[in-house]
Write an enzyme that holds these catalytic residues in place. Sequence first.
Site, mmCIF file in Angstrom:
data_model
loop_
_atom_site.group_PDB
_atom_site.id
_atom_site.type_symbol
_atom_site.label_atom_id
_atom_site.label_comp_id
_atom_site.label_asym_id
_atom_site.label_seq_id
_atom_site.Cartn_x
_atom_site.Cartn_y
_atom_site.Cartn_z
ATOM 1 N N GLU A 128 26.981 53.565 27.483
ATOM 2 C CA GLU A 128 25.581 53.902 27.177
ATOM 3 C C GLU A 128 24.748 53.654 28.436
ATOM 4 O O GLU A 128 24.259 52.558 28.656
ATOM 5 C CB GLU A 128 25.065 53.079 25.993
ATOM 6 C CG GLU A 128 23.700 53.588 25.527
ATOM 7 C CD GLU A 128 23.073 52.735 24.438
ATOM 8 O OE1 GLU A 128 22.101 53.199 23.833
ATOM 9 O OE2 GLU A 128 23.541 51.611 24.200
ATOM 10 N N ALA A 139 15.610 49.590 25.654
ATOM 11 C CA ALA A 139 15.883 48.215 26.080
ATOM 12 C C ALA A 139 16.847 48.150 27.256
ATOM 13 O O ALA A 139 17.285 47.061 27.634
ATOM 14 C CB ALA A 139 16.435 47.407 24.909
ATOM 15 N N HIS A 214 21.913 57.264 18.673
ATOM 16 C CA HIS A 214 20.869 56.726 17.772
ATOM 17 C C HIS A 214 19.702 57.699 17.583
ATOM 18 O O HIS A 214 18.641 57.572 18.154
ATOM 19 C CB HIS A 214 20.400 55.327 18.173
ATOM 20 C CG HIS A 214 20.125 55.050 19.605
ATOM 21 N ND1 HIS A 214 19.333 55.844 20.402
ATOM 22 C CD2 HIS A 214 20.519 54.005 20.392
ATOM 23 C CE1 HIS A 214 19.243 55.326 21.601
ATOM 24 N NE2 HIS A 214 19.970 54.217 21.624
ATOM 25 N N ARG A 225 6.180 73.048 17.769
ATOM 26 C CA ARG A 225 6.132 73.941 18.926
ATOM 27 C C ARG A 225 7.023 73.473 20.069
ATOM 28 O O ARG A 225 7.291 74.242 20.992
ATOM 29 C CB ARG A 225 4.681 74.077 19.430
ATOM 30 C CG ARG A 225 3.802 74.932 18.534
ATOM 31 C CD ARG A 225 2.484 75.272 19.213
ATOM 32 N NE ARG A 225 1.691 74.087 19.493
ATOM 33 C CZ ARG A 225 0.846 73.526 18.634
ATOM 34 N NH1 ARG A 225 0.692 74.058 17.415
ATOM 35 N NH2 ARG A 225 0.152 72.446 18.954
ATOM 36 N N HIS A 249 14.564 50.390 12.772
ATOM 37 C CA HIS A 249 14.605 51.399 13.840
ATOM 38 C C HIS A 249 14.197 52.785 13.343
ATOM 39 O O HIS A 249 13.620 53.578 14.105
ATOM 40 C CB HIS A 249 16.016 51.475 14.439
ATOM 41 C CG HIS A 249 16.348 50.348 15.360
ATOM 42 N ND1 HIS A 249 16.643 49.079 14.909
ATOM 43 C CD2 HIS A 249 16.421 50.303 16.718
ATOM 44 C CE1 HIS A 249 16.904 48.298 15.952
ATOM 45 N NE2 HIS A 249 16.765 49.012 17.055
ATOM 46 N N ASP A 272 24.489 49.271 16.536
ATOM 47 C CA ASP A 272 23.757 49.028 17.791
ATOM 48 C C ASP A 272 23.396 47.548 17.909
ATOM 49 O O ASP A 272 22.334 47.187 18.417
ATOM 50 C CB ASP A 272 22.504 49.902 17.880
ATOM 51 C CG ASP A 272 21.972 50.011 19.310
ATOM 52 O OD1 ASP A 272 22.702 49.649 20.255
ATOM 53 O OD2 ASP A 272 20.818 50.447 19.482
#
Length: 382
Positions: A128, A139, A214, A225, A249, A272
């Site tokens: 990640e 974070a 996530h 739009r 979250h 997570d």
Amino acid sequence: MLIQNGRVFTEKFIFENADMRLQDGRIRQVSREPLLPEPGEQTLDAGGLLVIPGLVDIHFHGCAGHDFSDAGEDGLFAIAAYENSIGVTSICPATMTLPEERLSEIVRGAAAHKRKKGEAALVGIHLEGPYISPEKVGAQNPDYVQTISAEAVSCLLADSRGLLKLMTVAPEQPGVPEVIREFHDRICFSVGHTNASYEDAERAFSLGARHMTHLFNAMPPLHHRMPGPIAAGAEHPDVMAEIITDGIHVAPAMIRFAFRLFGPERMILISDSCRACGMPDGRYELGGQEVIKRSGAAWLPAGNLAASACDLFEMMRRAVSFGIPLEDAVRAATANPADSIGEGASCGRIAEGLAGRVLLVTPELSLVRVVDDSDGCGPVSR
């Protein structure tokens, strides 16, 4: 081992009355007809209980005071043991945004890991970062955000001995589309920590990216739009989407919306979680930054929401409490994540020949027992 009288979550993704036999670490037999014990065979009566596959977490950073990015063997043992004890029997832990030399050290250590009795199986690594948007770091530490290169990815893949299964990238960043094109048959690329437009994400998915990190967090929202990456992912039927279901979250209404938008066959529950998971409230570290655990989540000192402090079993339970059908929540915590990283033939389902790691749970989703292929039975955890 023979498990009798349970309501088994079968390959049809429904619960059926069935018996099942485990032998030599594998599921040997699943039968809708009653099975009789063989001479000397251990039996478990699962009457009144659900039998589900061991959960598969493909996006978590740590737990029980340890972080995968610490790159320590003792820490990895502790993480794998804790996860197994709460019903997560297959893990694909995630790194943080760190210097490439540090990431090489982490993946080499993971590749050398030898599973011990009572541990979750290490089935992959999720990178990640550091190839993410500096505008959507969340974070992650912005000091370590880097430009991707084919050379770096090739080295990390080699260092991991093929264990690198999932990589979060921002497709609008320089070099990312080219790397997706080159490596998509060896790594599952996930769009996340991104400021991508619809067009950026559409290109990435057309080149072979097939995952979203996530969902809703650290990416542009849906807009009528400016549809953004979420709309692009929903339009590609082979793209799967992770979601954090702690209710902090992502709001419960949006969790339900995501399952309707992508369908239960494409949704993946993740924890997570950080090292604060399974620990008391207090101050912890994540990717070189301080986080504070309070109110069931981890926060940066400035007040920004960071990682979660819940394990995947709890995420599954909360998803059901928010209105996700039980069968869909179980599938999203087992078969779907296993499939997304190419491990569907080894774990995530109750089927003959797959790993003998299953859970006995109450209909209310309280964990009663972990049945572990490494030693027959894991500890009672709740």
